[in-house]
Write a protein that holds these residues in place. Structure first.
Motif, PDB file in Angstrom:
ATOM      1  N   LYS A 178     -16.392 -29.204  -8.787  1.00  0.00           N
ATOM      2  CA  LYS A 178     -16.497 -29.489  -7.355  1.00  0.00           C
ATOM      3  C   LYS A 178     -15.391 -30.435  -6.909  1.00  0.00           C
ATOM      4  O   LYS A 178     -14.852 -30.319  -5.817  1.00  0.00           O
ATOM      5  N   ARG A 179     -15.056 -31.368  -7.792  1.00  0.00           N
ATOM      6  CA  ARG A 179     -14.016 -32.352  -7.481  1.00  0.00           C
ATOM      7  C   ARG A 179     -12.653 -31.665  -7.313  1.00  0.00           C
ATOM      8  O   ARG A 179     -11.759 -32.176  -6.639  1.00  0.00           O
ATOM      9  N   ALA A 180     -12.505 -30.514  -7.974  1.00  0.00           N
ATOM     10  CA  ALA A 180     -11.231 -29.797  -7.929  1.00  0.00           C
ATOM     11  C   ALA A 180     -10.839 -29.420  -6.503  1.00  0.00           C
ATOM     12  O   ALA A 180      -9.677 -29.117  -6.218  1.00  0.00           O
ATOM     13  N   LYS A 181     -11.812 -29.453  -5.607  1.00  0.00           N
ATOM     14  CA  LYS A 181     -11.515 -29.163  -4.195  1.00  0.00           C
ATOM     15  C   LYS A 181     -10.647 -30.271  -3.596  1.00  0.00           C
ATOM     16  O   LYS A 181      -9.889 -30.053  -2.665  1.00  0.00           O
TER      17      LYS A 181
ATOM     18  N   ASN B 291      -0.097 -17.379 -10.578  1.00  0.00           N
ATOM     19  CA  ASN B 291      -0.588 -18.725 -10.902  1.00  0.00           C
ATOM     20  C   ASN B 291      -0.381 -19.677  -9.739  1.00  0.00           C
ATOM     21  O   ASN B 291      -1.249 -20.496  -9.417  1.00  0.00           O
ATOM     22  N   LEU B 292       0.780 -19.554  -9.103  1.00  0.00           N
ATOM     23  CA  LEU B 292       1.067 -20.432  -7.953  1.00  0.00           C
ATOM     24  C   LEU B 292       0.103 -20.149  -6.804  1.00  0.00           C
ATOM     25  O   LEU B 292      -0.379 -21.067  -6.136  1.00  0.00           O
ATOM     26  N   ILE B 293      -0.194 -18.866  -6.607  1.00  0.00           N
ATOM     27  CA  ILE B 293      -1.121 -18.501  -5.528  1.00  0.00           C
ATOM     28  C   ILE B 293      -2.526 -19.036  -5.819  1.00  0.00           C
ATOM     29  O   ILE B 293      -3.195 -19.570  -4.937  1.00  0.00           O
ATOM     30  N   LEU B 294      -2.937 -18.930  -7.096  1.00  0.00           N
ATOM     31  CA  LEU B 294      -4.242 -19.488  -7.464  1.00  0.00           C
ATOM     32  C   LEU B 294      -4.302 -20.981  -7.130  1.00  0.00           C
ATOM     33  O   LEU B 294      -5.285 -21.479  -6.583  1.00  0.00           O
TER      34      LEU B 294
ATOM     35  N   GLY C  58      -9.736 -24.845  -3.654  1.00  0.00           N
ATOM     36  CA  GLY C  58     -10.544 -25.556  -2.669  1.00  0.00           C
ATOM     37  C   GLY C  58     -10.767 -24.789  -1.376  1.00  0.00           C
ATOM     38  O   GLY C  58     -11.498 -25.239  -0.511  1.00  0.00           O
ATOM     39  N   LYS C  59     -10.115 -23.628  -1.244  1.00  0.00           N
ATOM     40  CA  LYS C  59     -10.308 -22.849  -0.016  1.00  0.00           C
ATOM     41  C   LYS C  59     -11.338 -21.756  -0.267  1.00  0.00           C
ATOM     42  O   LYS C  59     -11.614 -21.408  -1.410  1.00  0.00           O
ATOM     43  N   ASN C  60     -11.872 -21.206   0.805  1.00  0.00           N
ATOM     44  CA  ASN C  60     -12.830 -20.122   0.648  1.00  0.00           C
ATOM     45  C   ASN C  60     -12.134 -18.897   0.079  1.00  0.00           C
ATOM     46  O   ASN C  60     -11.100 -18.480   0.582  1.00  0.00           O
ATOM     47  N   LEU C  61     -12.716 -18.359  -0.974  1.00  0.00           N
ATOM     48  CA  LEU C  61     -12.089 -17.204  -1.610  1.00  0.00           C
ATOM     49  C   LEU C  61     -12.889 -15.954  -1.289  1.00  0.00           C
ATOM     50  O   LEU C  61     -14.106 -15.959  -1.323  1.00  0.00           O
ATOM     51  N   GLY C  62     -12.200 -14.886  -0.979  1.00  0.00           N
ATOM     52  CA  GLY C  62     -12.869 -13.608  -0.771  1.00  0.00           C
ATOM     53  C   GLY C  62     -12.136 -12.566  -1.576  1.00  0.00           C
ATOM     54  O   GLY C  62     -11.162 -12.883  -2.252  1.00  0.00           O
TER      55      GLY C  62
END
Ligand SMILES: Nc1ncnc2c1ncn2[C@@H]1O[C@H](COP(=O)(O)OP(=O)(O)OP(=O)(O)O)[C@@H](O)[C@H]1O
Ligand SMILES: [Mg+2]
Length: 159
Positions: A77-80, A102-105, A110-114
């Motif tokens: 959670k802290r990774a956000k 990797n850069l895109i990841l 911390g952003k919403n992923l879809g």
């Protein structure tokens, strides 16, 4: 802003191997600050970074990031709120994925992923532009796999 107050971390408390690695650490970093932590082997540098990242809980003190108290927040959670780059580039990256994947990841952290196509032309252009600033020609290698690139680099260093 990152603020660490009176942080204490003891490993193997109450055993013969008890080791207090951090004792009353105070640290305050404003956005954009550049900070180098210096200390001999076993001084507690990694323990400090691991504590801030949330790899393990600390015994005393508090850690706040932009006024959010993350002291008891689990690492995932802290990774956000906080990211880190490891000394060994194979740690914290996906070796079978391309460098730009990797850069895109990292950029999506911390952003919403879809479920959608990961690459955007604008992002690829952004990475290229930033890497070109180094003047090393790295911008042409973004599609290489992370692990392959590191192996090639290691070989270059050896010969
Ligand atoms: N996960 C752990 N379990 C038990 N003891 C640990 C752990 N991590 C660190 N220590 C101990 O805490 C102390 C600080 O270690 P740490 O790895 O933070 O030092 P360091 O400054 O990063 O050293 P180096 O320069 O060797 O990387 C050392 O005595 C180490 O043995
Ligand atoms: Mg270390």
């Amino acid at each position: 802003m990152l603020e660490v107050k009176n942080m204490v971390k003891t490993f193997f408390k109450g055993t013969i191997n008890e080791k207090t690695a951090l004792q009353g650490i105070e640290l305050r970093l404003e956005e954009g600050d550049f900070c180098t932590v210096i200390g001999g082997n076993g001084a507690g540098k990694s323990t400090l970074l691991n504590s801030i990242a949330g790899v393990f809980p600390v015994d005393e003190g508090s850690i706040t990031i932009n006024d959010i108290d993350v002291t008891k927040m689990p690492e995932y959670k802290r990774a956000k709120y906080i990211g880190r780059v490891f000394q060994d580039p194979m740690v914290g990256t996906a070796g079978n994925m391309q460098i730009e994947e990797n850069l895109i990841l990292a950029m999506r952290r911390g952003k919403n992923l879809g479920l959608k196509w990961a690459f955007k032309d604008s992002e690829q252009a952004f990475f290229k532009e930033r890497l070109a600033l180094l003047g090393l020609g790295l911008e042409d290698r973004l599609s290489a796999r992370m692990a392959y690139y590191l192996v090639v680099n290691a070989n270059l260093l050896h010969y």
